[in-house]
Design a protein around this motif. Structure first.
Motif, PDB file in Angstrom:
ATOM      1  N   GLY A   1      -2.061   8.173   7.468  1.00 30.07           N
ATOM      2  CA  GLY A   1      -2.257   6.852   7.050  1.00 30.07           C
ATOM      3  C   GLY A   1      -1.140   5.993   7.361  1.00 30.07           C
ATOM      4  O   GLY A   1      -1.368   5.029   7.810  1.00 30.07           O
ATOM      5  N   LEU A   2       0.161   6.317   7.459  1.00 32.82           N
ATOM      6  CA  LEU A   2       1.297   5.704   7.933  1.00 32.82           C
ATOM      7  C   LEU A   2       1.036   5.478   9.458  1.00 32.82           C
ATOM      8  O   LEU A   2       1.356   4.261   9.841  1.00 32.82           O
ATOM      9  CB  LEU A   2       2.537   6.514   7.439  1.00 32.82           C
ATOM     10  CG  LEU A   2       2.972   6.483   6.181  1.00 32.82           C
ATOM     11  CD1 LEU A   2       4.368   7.144   6.195  1.00 32.82           C
ATOM     12  CD2 LEU A   2       3.580   4.929   5.796  1.00 32.82           C
ATOM     13  N   HIS A   3       0.683   6.431  10.220  1.00 31.47           N
ATOM     14  CA  HIS A   3       0.547   6.094  11.497  1.00 31.47           C
ATOM     15  C   HIS A   3      -0.447   5.386  11.787  1.00 31.47           C
ATOM     16  O   HIS A   3      -0.326   4.571  13.001  1.00 31.47           O
ATOM     17  CB  HIS A   3       0.470   7.483  12.124  1.00 31.47           C
ATOM     18  CG  HIS A   3       1.893   8.371  12.499  1.00 31.47           C
ATOM     19  ND1 HIS A   3       2.187   9.164  11.479  1.00 31.47           N
ATOM     20  CD2 HIS A   3       2.692   8.747  13.417  1.00 31.47           C
ATOM     21  CE1 HIS A   3       3.278   9.896  11.865  1.00 31.47           C
ATOM     22  NE2 HIS A   3       3.651   9.298  13.088  1.00 31.47           N
TER      23      HIS A   3
ATOM     24  N   ALA B   1       4.844   5.879   1.982  1.00 33.83           N
ATOM     25  CA  ALA B   1       4.537   7.097   1.414  1.00 33.83           C
ATOM     26  C   ALA B   1       5.431   7.968   0.712  1.00 33.83           C
ATOM     27  O   ALA B   1       6.583   8.035   1.409  1.00 33.83           O
ATOM     28  CB  ALA B   1       3.673   7.923   2.550  1.00 33.83           C
ATOM     29  N   LEU B   2       5.296   8.600  -0.268  1.00 36.17           N
ATOM     30  CA  LEU B   2       6.050   9.718  -0.934  1.00 36.17           C
ATOM     31  C   LEU B   2       5.429  10.979  -0.790  1.00 36.17           C
ATOM     32  O   LEU B   2       4.449  10.967  -1.531  1.00 36.17           O
ATOM     33  CB  LEU B   2       6.291   9.329  -2.420  1.00 36.17           C
ATOM     34  CG  LEU B   2       6.823   7.848  -2.588  1.00 36.17           C
ATOM     35  CD1 LEU B   2       6.891   7.567  -4.165  1.00 36.17           C
ATOM     36  CD2 LEU B   2       8.033   7.480  -1.819  1.00 36.17           C
TER      37      LEU B   2
ATOM     38  N   ARG C   1       0.809  -1.257   0.037  1.00 36.25           N
ATOM     39  CA  ARG C   1      -0.025  -0.057  -0.219  1.00 36.25           C
ATOM     40  C   ARG C   1       0.718   1.379   0.088  1.00 36.25           C
ATOM     41  O   ARG C   1       1.565   1.588   0.907  1.00 36.25           O
ATOM     42  CB  ARG C   1      -0.913  -0.078   1.303  1.00 36.25           C
ATOM     43  CG  ARG C   1      -1.734  -1.281   1.379  1.00 36.25           C
ATOM     44  CD  ARG C   1      -2.568  -1.366   2.762  1.00 36.25           C
ATOM     45  NE  ARG C   1      -1.175  -1.398   3.619  1.00 36.25           N
ATOM     46  CZ  ARG C   1      -1.649  -1.528   5.121  1.00 36.25           C
ATOM     47  NH1 ARG C   1      -2.806  -1.492   5.386  1.00 36.25           N
ATOM     48  NH2 ARG C   1      -0.557  -1.536   6.107  1.00 36.25           N
ATOM     49  N   VAL C   2       0.803   1.916  -1.001  1.00 40.66           N
ATOM     50  CA  VAL C   2       1.816   3.209  -1.219  1.00 40.66           C
ATOM     51  C   VAL C   2       1.059   4.531  -1.276  1.00 40.66           C
ATOM     52  O   VAL C   2       0.053   4.398  -2.160  1.00 40.66           O
ATOM     53  CB  VAL C   2       2.676   2.914  -2.424  1.00 40.66           C
ATOM     54  CG1 VAL C   2       3.622   4.277  -2.563  1.00 40.66           C
ATOM     55  CG2 VAL C   2       3.436   1.796  -2.359  1.00 40.66           C
ATOM     56  N   GLY C   3       1.206   5.422  -0.692  1.00 41.50           N
ATOM     57  CA  GLY C   3       0.677   6.671  -0.826  1.00 41.50           C
ATOM     58  C   GLY C   3       1.629   7.698  -1.352  1.00 41.50           C
ATOM     59  O   GLY C   3       2.811   7.667  -1.076  1.00 41.50           O
TER      60      GLY C   3
ATOM     61  N   CYS D   1       9.778  13.506   1.039  1.00 35.94           N
ATOM     62  CA  CYS D   1      10.474  12.463   1.442  1.00 35.94           C
ATOM     63  C   CYS D   1       9.810  11.193   1.079  1.00 35.94           C
ATOM     64  O   CYS D   1       8.672  11.359   0.602  1.00 35.94           O
ATOM     65  CB  CYS D   1      10.563  12.662   3.076  1.00 35.94           C
ATOM     66  SG  CYS D   1       8.511  12.715   3.852  1.00 35.94           S
ATOM     67  N   CYS D   2      10.265  10.197   1.837  1.00 36.91           N
ATOM     68  CA  CYS D   2       9.789   8.813   1.606  1.00 36.91           C
ATOM     69  C   CYS D   2       9.630   8.334   3.065  1.00 36.91           C
ATOM     70  O   CYS D   2      10.868   8.452   3.760  1.00 36.91           O
ATOM     71  CB  CYS D   2      10.657   7.905   0.780  1.00 36.91           C
ATOM     72  SG  CYS D   2      12.505   7.863   0.709  1.00 36.91           S
ATOM     73  N   ALA D   3       8.674   7.674   3.358  1.00 40.62           N
ATOM     74  CA  ALA D   3       8.557   7.476   4.838  1.00 40.62           C
ATOM     75  C   ALA D   3       7.841   6.097   4.958  1.00 40.62           C
ATOM     76  O   ALA D   3       7.103   5.759   4.153  1.00 40.62           O
ATOM     77  CB  ALA D   3       7.801   8.285   5.745  1.00 40.62           C
ATOM     78  N   TRP D   4       8.188   5.096   5.853  1.00 35.77           N
ATOM     79  CA  TRP D   4       7.595   3.926   6.172  1.00 35.77           C
ATOM     80  C   TRP D   4       7.572   3.788   7.693  1.00 35.77           C
ATOM     81  O   TRP D   4       8.435   4.276   8.494  1.00 35.77           O
ATOM     82  CB  TRP D   4       8.119   2.721   5.632  1.00 35.77           C
ATOM     83  CG  TRP D   4       9.609   2.484   5.728  1.00 35.77           C
ATOM     84  CD1 TRP D   4      10.144   1.563   6.543  1.00 35.77           C
ATOM     85  CD2 TRP D   4      10.700   3.326   4.905  1.00 35.77           C
ATOM     86  NE1 TRP D   4      11.589   1.772   6.525  1.00 35.77           N
ATOM     87  CE2 TRP D   4      11.896   2.584   5.401  1.00 35.77           C
ATOM     88  CE3 TRP D   4      10.823   4.041   3.949  1.00 35.77           C
ATOM     89  CZ2 TRP D   4      13.170   3.054   5.172  1.00 35.77           C
ATOM     90  CZ3 TRP D   4      12.212   4.587   3.656  1.00 35.77           C
ATOM     91  CH2 TRP D   4      13.336   3.976   4.188  1.00 35.77           C
ATOM     92  N   ARG D   5       6.861   2.750   8.163  1.00 36.66           N
ATOM     93  CA  ARG D   5       7.016   2.627   9.703  1.00 36.66           C
ATOM     94  C   ARG D   5       8.279   1.937  10.221  1.00 36.66           C
ATOM     95  O   ARG D   5       8.611   1.134   9.714  1.00 36.66           O
ATOM     96  CB  ARG D   5       5.585   1.771  10.240  1.00 36.66           C
ATOM     97  CG  ARG D   5       4.260   2.415   9.958  1.00 36.66           C
ATOM     98  CD  ARG D   5       3.145   1.706  10.484  1.00 36.66           C
ATOM     99  NE  ARG D   5       3.448   1.542  11.781  1.00 36.66           N
ATOM    100  CZ  ARG D   5       3.183   2.457  12.826  1.00 36.66           C
ATOM    101  NH1 ARG D   5       2.612   3.600  12.826  1.00 36.66           N
ATOM    102  NH2 ARG D   5       3.266   2.264  14.181  1.00 36.66           N
TER     103      ARG D   5
END
Length: 306
Positions: A139-141, A148-149, A98-100, A278-282
């Motif tokens: 959505g990530l949190h 997410a980008l 799942r990519v935002g 930025c790119c971010a993930w948990r």
């Protein structure tokens, strides 16, 4: 030595002793002698320069530094095991990711990005969400997204956040408006302004700029800034090209419109700040996959940035 230089075996032994609360029990489960386990822990403590366990009559327990190390040790060992499994397994990765993606990035790069990811991971399925960066951050949190980008937001203790790219922003307008470029910032009081939605980073910058312009204007001018907001960058671009107002947009969005003569650049001082993504993930996602997808994103956008 730094943490990455530690031997995985020592970290695995550390985790097992912490889990069982006993060097003897850890040695039995790891099929090693107790002196061997003690030597591994001693080597780990020497590398870190801290004591990891406290041993007394009541048993073996972690020190404060040991408790601090434990979650990192588990992540390093998990990544190591996943890496070995992937290298041993010739079967491509499967599943759904799942990519935002912020609408600005999706408008320019979504197609080439999907093509690149498909080449790397042909059996993965992607669920793409395009939305405001604030919603992607949420959505990530809330575990709704894996990656997410987006526009760079505040730091988070729950996320890995790495720089992706940064783009100049340009004031642009349709040539048909025949704007008086020499008017300077007062131009912002004479034309409707097309902007991203409320509480986005471009919107906040615009509000600060308009406040300073309005404060410097004559009170009897009767001019007030008019701002139209829209969440879809494609619509913002179309509105700007059709002469609905002056727009502040990231460079990748307006490049073709400027070269094709559908928009013209309006030089206003001060120059708008760059828009950073930025790119971010948990942080609790122990898979290597989000980091690999993020790296592919950076490589795709790098040529445009040079």
């Amino acid at each position: 030595m730094s943490l990455p230089s530690m031997r995985i075996r020592n970290l695995s032994s550390f985790i097992k002793v912490a889990q069982l609360g006993s060097f003897h029990a850890a040695a039995q489960q790891l099929h090693a002698s107790q002196p061997a386990i003690s030597a591994r822990i001693a080597a780990l403590e020497e590398e870190l320069g801290v004591q990891l366990f406290q041993r007394d009559k009541s048993g073996t327990r972690l020190t404060a530094r040991g408790m601090q190390l434990l979650p990192y040790a588990r992540k390093l060992v998990a990544v190591h095991e996943e890496m070995k499994a992937q290298l041993r397994d010739d079967t491509p990765q499967r599943g759904v990711v799942r990519v935002g993606v912020a609408d600005t990035l999706a408008h320019v790069w979504m197609a080439p990005l999907l093509k690149r990811w498909r080449e790397q991971f042909p059996l993965l399925q992607f669920e793409i969400t395009t939305d405001l960066s604030s919603e992607l951050w949420r959505g990530l949190h809330e575990h709704e997204l894996d990656l997410a980008l987006m526009v760079t937001e505040q730091h988070s203790n729950e996320l890995v956040v790495e720089p992706l790219c940064a783009f100049d922003q340009h004031w642009v307008a349709a040539p048909s408006l025949a704007l008086d470029v020499g008017a300077g910032l007062s131009l912002l009081l004479r034309q409707p302004i097309l902007s991203f939605p409320r509480n986005t980073r471009p919107w906040h910058y615009l509000q600060e700029l308009l406040s300073s312009v309005s404060a410097g204007a004559q009170k009897d001018d009767g001019e007030e800034p008019i701002v139209y907001t829209c969440s879809a960058v494609a619509n913002l671009l179309t509105l700007a090209e059709q002469g609905c107002g002056l727009a502040l947009l990231p460079a990748p969005l307006v490049e073709e419109s400027l070269s094709g003569g559908r928009l013209q650049s309006i030089d206003l001082v001060p120059k708008p700040p760059q828009l950073e993504f930025c790119c971010a993930w948990r942080l609790d996602d122990e898979r290597v996959l989000p980091a690999l997808l993020a790296q592919g994103s950076r490589e795709l956008m790098a040529p445009w940035m040079q």
